[in-house]
Design a protein around this motif. Structure first.
Motif: not given
Length: 198
Positions: A26-36
């Motif tokens: 895994i290189v990175f794992m994230l959630r979308r920006h809070w702006v959604v």
């Protein structure tokens, strides 16, 4: 997403053990920006303000209707927050993955080897708030995962993805050069013309 992955360690949801193979990194794992969540939150707060103002002015059926409408807005906000929390964008050394959906779980995949070009867009709002959009182009047919919007820390993640996509040949050459036993033995025939004695 209950529990943590035994294979990939803490911070990685157990669910990903089903989708990732053991040799992947895994290189990175994230959630979308809070702006959604900004629009559903603003709509819910505005609805509450209107409901409070109307309740002070009048009472009766109209207030009850507004209360029901505001509860719908609140339910929408909670559903969007749940979707946001449950959605993961993952980059490994082999592919990009978007895991999403509440009732029906979906996994969109784009193999790194299929990406021929990648565009990185940042709107004015994205530059101010710190998010961007990735648009991947691939050889052949349309892929399930071609556009990923609202990526936080997009500069960093763009560099990480670009390093995997556009520098694989350099890594392979380095691995071959450092791998033990990578030289091919060369044998010369005993009766070669340059060995013959006249």
């Amino acid at each position: 997403m209950v529990g943590h992955s035994e294979r990939f360690g803490p911070g990685v949801p157990k669910e990903l053990d089903r989708y990732l193979i053991p040799s992947e990194q895994i290189v990175f794992m994230l959630r979308r920006h809070w702006v959604v969540l900004a629009e559903p939150t603003a709509t819910g707060v505005l609805g509450l303000i209107i409901l409070a103002w109307v309740s002070n002015q009048t009472s009766g059926l109209f207030v009850q209707i507004l209360t029901v409408l505001w509860l719908l807005l609140l339910s929408r906000l909670l559903l969007k927050a749940w979707e946001w929390y449950d959605e993961l964008f993952i980059a490994t050394d082999r592919r990009l993955m978007l895991v999403h959906g509440i009732v029906t779980r979906q996994v969109d995949i784009m193999p790194m080897s299929k990406v021929t070009d990648m565009r990185y867009d940042r709107t004015v709002t994205g530059q101010i708030l710190g998010y961007g959009k990735f648009v991947m182009e691939s050889a052949g047919q349309d892929q399930a995962l071609s556009t990923i919007n609202y990526i936080p820390d997009s500069d960093l993640h763009y560099q990480q993805i670009s390093q995997i996509i556009f520098a694989p040949s350099e890594r392979k050459l380095t691995q071959k050069a450092t791998a033990p036993g990578s030289r091919v033995p060369i044998s010369e025939p005993e009766q070669a013309w340059w060995r013959r004695k006249n």
